[in-house]
Scaffold this active site. Structure first.
Site, mmCIF file in Angstrom:
data_model
loop_
_atom_site.group_PDB
_atom_site.id
_atom_site.type_symbol
_atom_site.label_atom_id
_atom_site.label_comp_id
_atom_site.label_asym_id
_atom_site.label_seq_id
_atom_site.Cartn_x
_atom_site.Cartn_y
_atom_site.Cartn_z
ATOM 1 N N HIS A 1 0.841 -1.201 0.000
ATOM 2 C CA HIS A 1 0.000 0.000 0.000
ATOM 3 C C HIS A 1 0.882 1.260 0.000
ATOM 4 O O HIS A 1 0.673 2.179 -0.799
ATOM 5 C CB HIS A 1 -0.928 -0.042 1.218
ATOM 6 C CG HIS A 1 -1.644 1.237 1.489
ATOM 7 N ND1 HIS A 1 -2.968 1.438 1.145
ATOM 8 C CD2 HIS A 1 -1.227 2.407 2.059
ATOM 9 C CE1 HIS A 1 -3.327 2.661 1.496
ATOM 10 N NE2 HIS A 1 -2.294 3.271 2.050
ATOM 11 N N GLU A 2 1.868 1.298 0.891
ATOM 12 C CA GLU A 2 2.744 2.484 0.979
ATOM 13 C C GLU A 2 3.532 2.675 -0.314
ATOM 14 O O GLU A 2 3.742 3.801 -0.767
ATOM 15 C CB GLU A 2 3.695 2.373 2.177
ATOM 16 C CG GLU A 2 3.014 2.249 3.552
ATOM 17 C CD GLU A 2 1.996 3.346 3.836
ATOM 18 O OE1 GLU A 2 2.115 4.446 3.259
ATOM 19 O OE2 GLU A 2 1.064 3.082 4.624
ATOM 20 N N HIS B 1 1.571 4.632 -2.791
ATOM 21 C CA HIS B 1 1.697 6.099 -2.653
ATOM 22 C C HIS B 1 2.974 6.584 -3.330
ATOM 23 O O HIS B 1 2.997 7.623 -3.997
ATOM 24 C CB HIS B 1 1.754 6.483 -1.168
ATOM 25 C CG HIS B 1 0.435 6.359 -0.458
ATOM 26 N ND1 HIS B 1 -0.730 6.918 -0.915
ATOM 27 C CD2 HIS B 1 0.107 5.745 0.715
ATOM 28 C CE1 HIS B 1 -1.721 6.655 -0.076
ATOM 29 N NE2 HIS B 1 -1.238 5.937 0.915
ATOM 30 N N GLU C 1 -5.927 6.856 -1.130
ATOM 31 C CA GLU C 1 -5.865 5.655 -0.284
ATOM 32 C C GLU C 1 -6.448 4.444 -1.004
ATOM 33 O O GLU C 1 -5.906 3.340 -0.913
ATOM 34 C CB GLU C 1 -6.595 5.892 1.038
ATOM 35 C CG GLU C 1 -5.945 6.948 1.936
ATOM 36 C CD GLU C 1 -4.488 6.638 2.245
ATOM 37 O OE1 GLU C 1 -4.137 5.456 2.325
ATOM 38 O OE2 GLU C 1 -3.701 7.600 2.380
HETATM 39 ZN ZN LIG Z 1 -2.147 5.283 2.650
#
Ligand SMILES: [Zn+2]
Length: 383
Positions: free
Chosen positions: A238-239, A242, A318
């Site tokens: 997930h990170e 980003h 997100e």
């Molecule tokens: Zn996030």
């Protein structure tokens, strides 16, 4: 694999959620009421006269003394609430084992850093206000871009370590897995840090920050202690989302655009208010240091108004990062159980309702995230 169900919020989580909303509203109102009070009582003008006396009328020293007095005053007024929200309440809910001295020292460091940065930059808008009373907002806004960039370059390396210890991951086997996920995402030589947040909180989290050479993924040690390696791999995925999707840069550019608009709005709003209430404020031009609470008030109003839009963008990022993490790891089950663990550990409410979402949620509610994960078919196959 079977769908993961979202547990109901515990009674304790609901209490934490409801009282949190009250605190949010109180802090929001204080953010408007305190500057307004300082303006309408003429205290801001008096504080400026006092500062000017201390600084013998020199303009930059007057500005710095005024900034110190104003910050000290606002810090003191809000201190009881700060202690309650940041210390007493977190301990009462079992969310923190932080010592009072660490809490107090962190707040003092925050105040001092704010004052140093403030003293270094506050002269810029005031010099521009004096030189170019009609275009100051444009020049100040343009300078905000290099400033934001510098802040993101410096903060991870020089500021964040003043509050917590950052180091390489302690679990070397897990670090190997994390770096393998990064390599899979095409991020070679990713910098992954473990931070000792356990001295501050029991909550779990991870984030991406920095730009260029200071870009990094930071995992809280509390997260590493409570999530399984599979769950941690999803969080890292997930990170990395980003990171790869350029969210840090997008956020800098959008903040920059919004700063320009906000400063223009403050310029127009201040002109209107000064014409009407200048007599009561005790100053008639924004170039007067006593105008600082007026700028604070107008910029807080602006950020409140645009809040729902910027939160919606954040939730969009997100969701993109969640999808990226799922495609990367292929492990929907671990992703869903990671969110369930996060919900329990952070006393989150999985379905907080529309109003909360619009005004407060920078992340999609956990219930929605798990629902999405349960229905998603990732590109990669589960390992
Ligand atoms: Zn996030």
């Amino acid at each position: 694999m079977s769908a993961v169900s979202v547990p109901e919020a515990s009674a304790q989580a609901l209490r934490y959620f409801r009282s949190g909303n009250v605190i949010w509203a109180v802090e929001l109102l204080l953010g408007f009421a305190l500057p307004a009070l300082l303006l309408f009582t003429g205290w801001s003008a008096r504080l400026r006269s006092l500062s000017s006396g201390i600084a013998h009328g020199h303009s930059y020293p007057t500005l710095v003394v005024y900034l110190v007095l104003l910050s000290g005053l606002l810090f003191s007024i809000q201190l009881p609430l700060t202690v309650y929200v940041g210390y007493v309440r977190e301990h009462a809910y079992g969310l923190s084992a932080q010592t009072f001295s660490k809490f107090a020292l962190d707040r003092l460091k925050g105040l001092v850093i704010g004052l140093i940065v403030g003293a270094l930059v506050i002269w810029v808008p005031y010099l521009l206000l004096a030189r170019s009373p009609t275009r100051w907002w444009l020049w100040t806004g343009l300078l905000a871009l290099p400033f934001f960039t510098l802040v993101l370059l410096i903060t991870p390396v020089y500021i964040a370590p003043l509050f917590n210890k950052f180091g390489p991951m302690k679990d070397k086997a897990l670090e190997g897995q994390v770096l393998a996920v990064a390599a899979q995402a095409g991020v070679e030589g990713a910098r992954v840090f473990e931070v000792n947040k356990s001295v501050d909180t029991e909550k779990v989290n991870a984030y991406v920050t920095g730009i260029g050479r200071t870009k990094r993924i930071v995992l809280w040690d509390t997260l590493l202690a409570r999530l399984t390696p599979q769950e941690t791999r999803f969080v890292v995925g997930h990170e990395l989302g980003h990171y790869v999707l350029g969210h840090v840069w997008i956020n800098i550019l959008i903040s920059w655009g919004l700063t320009l608009v906000g400063l223009y709005g403050a310029h127009r709003g201040a002109g209107f208010l000064l014409a009407r209430f200048g007599g009561r404020f005790g100053f008639t031009t924004l170039a007067d240091p006593a105008s600082l609470p007026l700028l604070m008030l107008l910029l807080s109003l602006f950020s409140f108004v645009i809040g729902p839009a910027s939160l919606a963008l954040s939730r969009h990022h997100e969701r993109q990062a969640d999808r990226f993490g799922l495609d990367l790891t292929g492990d929907t089950h671990a992703a869903a159980t990671a969110f369930v663990a996060l919900q329990k550990q952070n006393l989150a409410v999985p379905r907080p309702g529309l109003l909360y979402k619009i005004f407060r949620a920078s992340h999609p509610p956990i219930g929605e995230r798990v629902d999405f994960i349960n229905s998603y078919r990732p590109r990669a196959a589960a390992p």
